[in-house]
Design an enzyme around this catalytic site. Structure first.
Site, PDB file in Angstrom:
ATOM      1  N   CYS A  59     -13.475  11.612  -2.697  1.00  0.00           N
ATOM      2  CA  CYS A  59     -14.162  10.256  -1.737  1.00  0.00           C
ATOM      3  C   CYS A  59     -14.189  10.650  -0.421  1.00  0.00           C
ATOM      4  O   CYS A  59     -13.273  11.566  -0.309  1.00  0.00           O
ATOM      5  CB  CYS A  59     -13.281   8.713  -2.523  1.00  0.00           C
ATOM      6  SG  CYS A  59     -13.546   7.874  -1.100  1.00  0.00           S
ATOM      7  N   CYS A  89     -22.538   6.530  -5.005  1.00  0.00           N
ATOM      8  CA  CYS A  89     -21.379   7.410  -5.042  1.00  0.00           C
ATOM      9  C   CYS A  89     -22.144   8.654  -4.231  1.00  0.00           C
ATOM     10  O   CYS A  89     -22.260   8.912  -5.573  1.00  0.00           O
ATOM     11  CB  CYS A  89     -20.271   7.009  -5.418  1.00  0.00           C
ATOM     12  SG  CYS A  89     -19.242   8.490  -4.801  1.00  0.00           S
ATOM     13  N   CYS A  97     -17.459  -6.439 -15.054  1.00  0.00           N
ATOM     14  CA  CYS A  97     -18.416  -5.960 -13.916  1.00  0.00           C
ATOM     15  C   CYS A  97     -20.183  -5.960 -14.861  1.00  0.00           C
ATOM     16  O   CYS A  97     -21.078  -5.585 -14.330  1.00  0.00           O
ATOM     17  CB  CYS A  97     -19.037  -4.050 -13.605  1.00  0.00           C
ATOM     18  SG  CYS A  97     -17.129  -4.060 -12.210  1.00  0.00           S
ATOM     19  N   CYS A 134     -22.121   0.924  -8.010  1.00  0.00           N
ATOM     20  CA  CYS A 134     -21.554   1.720  -6.405  1.00  0.00           C
ATOM     21  C   CYS A 134     -20.820   3.050  -7.979  1.00  0.00           C
ATOM     22  O   CYS A 134     -21.208   4.176  -6.446  1.00  0.00           O
ATOM     23  CB  CYS A 134     -19.845   0.622  -7.414  1.00  0.00           C
ATOM     24  SG  CYS A 134     -19.862   0.759  -8.910  1.00  0.00           S
ATOM     25  N   ASP A 190       1.031  -1.871  -0.284  1.00  0.00           N
ATOM     26  CA  ASP A 190      -0.195  -0.227  -0.322  1.00  0.00           C
ATOM     27  C   ASP A 190       0.393   1.058   0.217  1.00  0.00           C
ATOM     28  O   ASP A 190       0.495   2.464  -0.629  1.00  0.00           O
ATOM     29  CB  ASP A 190      -0.939  -0.286   1.315  1.00  0.00           C
ATOM     30  CG  ASP A 190      -2.054   0.992   1.398  1.00  0.00           C
ATOM     31  OD1 ASP A 190      -2.241   1.484  -0.038  1.00  0.00           O
ATOM     32  OD2 ASP A 190      -2.542   1.489   1.804  1.00  0.00           O
ATOM     33  N   CYS A 245     -23.360  -3.226 -15.158  1.00  0.00           N
ATOM     34  CA  CYS A 245     -23.880  -3.100 -13.703  1.00  0.00           C
ATOM     35  C   CYS A 245     -23.019  -1.365 -13.632  1.00  0.00           C
ATOM     36  O   CYS A 245     -21.422  -1.448 -13.409  1.00  0.00           O
ATOM     37  CB  CYS A 245     -23.080  -4.090 -12.665  1.00  0.00           C
ATOM     38  SG  CYS A 245     -23.532  -4.001 -10.569  1.00  0.00           S
ATOM     39  N   CYS A 255     -19.731   2.155  -2.231  1.00  0.00           N
ATOM     40  CA  CYS A 255     -19.130   1.831  -3.236  1.00  0.00           C
ATOM     41  C   CYS A 255     -18.925   0.348  -3.510  1.00  0.00           C
ATOM     42  O   CYS A 255     -18.576  -0.450  -4.004  1.00  0.00           O
ATOM     43  CB  CYS A 255     -17.824   1.743  -3.798  1.00  0.00           C
ATOM     44  SG  CYS A 255     -16.641   1.940  -3.317  1.00  0.00           S
ATOM     45  N   CYS A 269     -22.070  -3.594  -4.135  1.00  0.00           N
ATOM     46  CA  CYS A 269     -21.452  -4.113  -5.273  1.00  0.00           C
ATOM     47  C   CYS A 269     -22.008  -5.564  -4.938  1.00  0.00           C
ATOM     48  O   CYS A 269     -21.784  -6.443  -4.174  1.00  0.00           O
ATOM     49  CB  CYS A 269     -20.007  -4.471  -4.959  1.00  0.00           C
ATOM     50  SG  CYS A 269     -19.442  -5.272  -6.096  1.00  0.00           S
TER      51      CYS A 269
END
Length: 382
Positions: free
Chosen positions: A213, A197, A187, A193, A133, A190, A242, A246
């Protein structure tokens, strides 16, 4: 030789709590490079990213002997046992699921180090560089190339079985492992998400404006913009609508690693308790959680917003104390706004009194916002 070692590594990974392992080439991530440049030009980057665009897309710049990248994924729980009541007088905040348990950076680095030890015993000349990360490489781009999952419209890596509730990490190596095949999954039509949001941060399928965000906004240290306050709810760190909506996450709840099991008192803390912890107490209680990395101030600011969300009248006394005595302008000002949002006569009087003594321009502005709720209240009554 390397093919046999590859298979051995996959089998070993299963014994140490790794849910998925994949292998990627060290070719430059050209598509990502183009996308990162676009993100910067559009002002969509978060500012938390490490390294230059070249470093983030060219593995050989990070390790000259790079021959392959090992990517891993660990699932984390979505439900907790012994969930605590969130009731009037004892309102609780929420740390997003990605911050449950012990900081994932620590856990994934431990798993990657175990893989490195395994390979070091097999290959004396083994070299590696681990990232979780906070490294230069994009964990998601590496995971997608390594076949861990596909890139969803919510920008998350989605595993067909584990969903997007997975932590990602990688290790650049000097072993020429055969790359895994990327998944041929999408996806489809779809757009749940994007539709869900609350801020429109998902500006288009697969593109996130990080600045908008709410997960990013919970980690900022200044005043939270007005447009985000009513949308934050009781989240004190992170945001995950989001992911929640899903379809790939429907019913997903894996408890494969004890380190990620949530302590209900820590991941859903009482909001008023959060506002009264010292720096030392905060580090002792929350220091091992990923959500503690920015310190207590952003979380306390978000806790105040959470109390306003619930219009928790029992917290007004504490909020008045923060508004009048806390040395941090962000806390004083946010408390004043929240007092007005809750809307008690005691609160409005306290704001008016404190306004006469306040000198910080931003806090004064927040106090005026707080008092504006009184005017709005009277107009609605009339």
């Amino acid at each position: 030789m390397y093919e046999a070692l590859r298979n051995e590594l996959i089998e070993y990974s299963k014994t140490i709590g790794i849910d998925e392992v994949g292998f990627a080439s060290v070719e430059p991530f050209q598509d990502l490079k183009t996308r990162l440049k676009e993100q910067q030009e559009l002002g969509y980057a978060s500012g938390f990213e490490k390294g230059t665009i070249e470093e983030r897309t060219t593995p050989s710049l990070l390790m000259s002997e790079a021959k392959s990248i090992i990517a891993i994924a660990l699932s984390y729980p979505t439900r907790m046992k012994n969930k605590l009541p969130n009731k009037k007088g004892e309102r609780r905040g929420m740390f997003a699921r990605a911050s449950w348990g012990i900081d994932y950076h620590i856990v994934l680095r431990d798993r990657l180090e175990k893989l490195a030890d395994f390979l070091s015993e097999k290959i004396p000349s083994f070299q590696y560089k681990i990232m979780v990360d906070t490294g230069e490489l994009s964990d998601r781009a590496v995971a997608e190339r390594a076949g861990i999952g596909f890139s969803g419209k919510n920008t998350m890596i989605i595993h067909p079985e584990l969903g997007s509730y997975i932590y990602l990490g990688e290790m650049i190596t000097n072993i020429p492992f055969t790359p895994s095949q990327p998944l041929n999954v999408t996806c489809g039509d779809c757009t749940k998400c994007l539709d869900a949001c609350p801020t429109g941060a998902l500006v288009e399928p697969g593109r996130l404006n990080a600045q908008q965000c709410l997960a990013f906004q919970t980690q900022t240290k200044g005043f939270l913009d007005d447009e985000y306050r009513d949308k934050l709810g009781n989240y004190v760190y992170g945001f995950e609508t989001c992911q929640v909506v899903c379809p790939y996450n429907k019913g997903v709840d894996f408890h494969h690693n004890e380190e990620f099991e949530p302590d209900p008192e820590l991941v859903t803390p009482k909001l008023t308790d959060l506002l009264q912890v010292s720096n030392r107490q905060f580090k002792e209680r929350f220091g091992m959680m990923a959500g503690s990395w920015r310190g207590k101030m952003p979380i306390q600011r978000n806790a105040i917003i959470g109390l306003a969300h619930y219009k928790e009248e029992s917290s007004v006394g504490l909020l008045i104390e923060l508004m009048t005595t806390d040395p941090r302008p962000v806390i004083r000002g946010t408390a004043a706004w929240a007092i007005g949002k809750i809307g008690t006569d005691e609160g409005f009087h306290a704001i008016s009194t404190a306004l006469q003594e306040e000198s910080d321009k931003e806090v004064i502005e927040e106090m005026k916002k707080g008092l504006s709720f009184q005017k709005l209240e009277k107009e609605q009554e009339g």
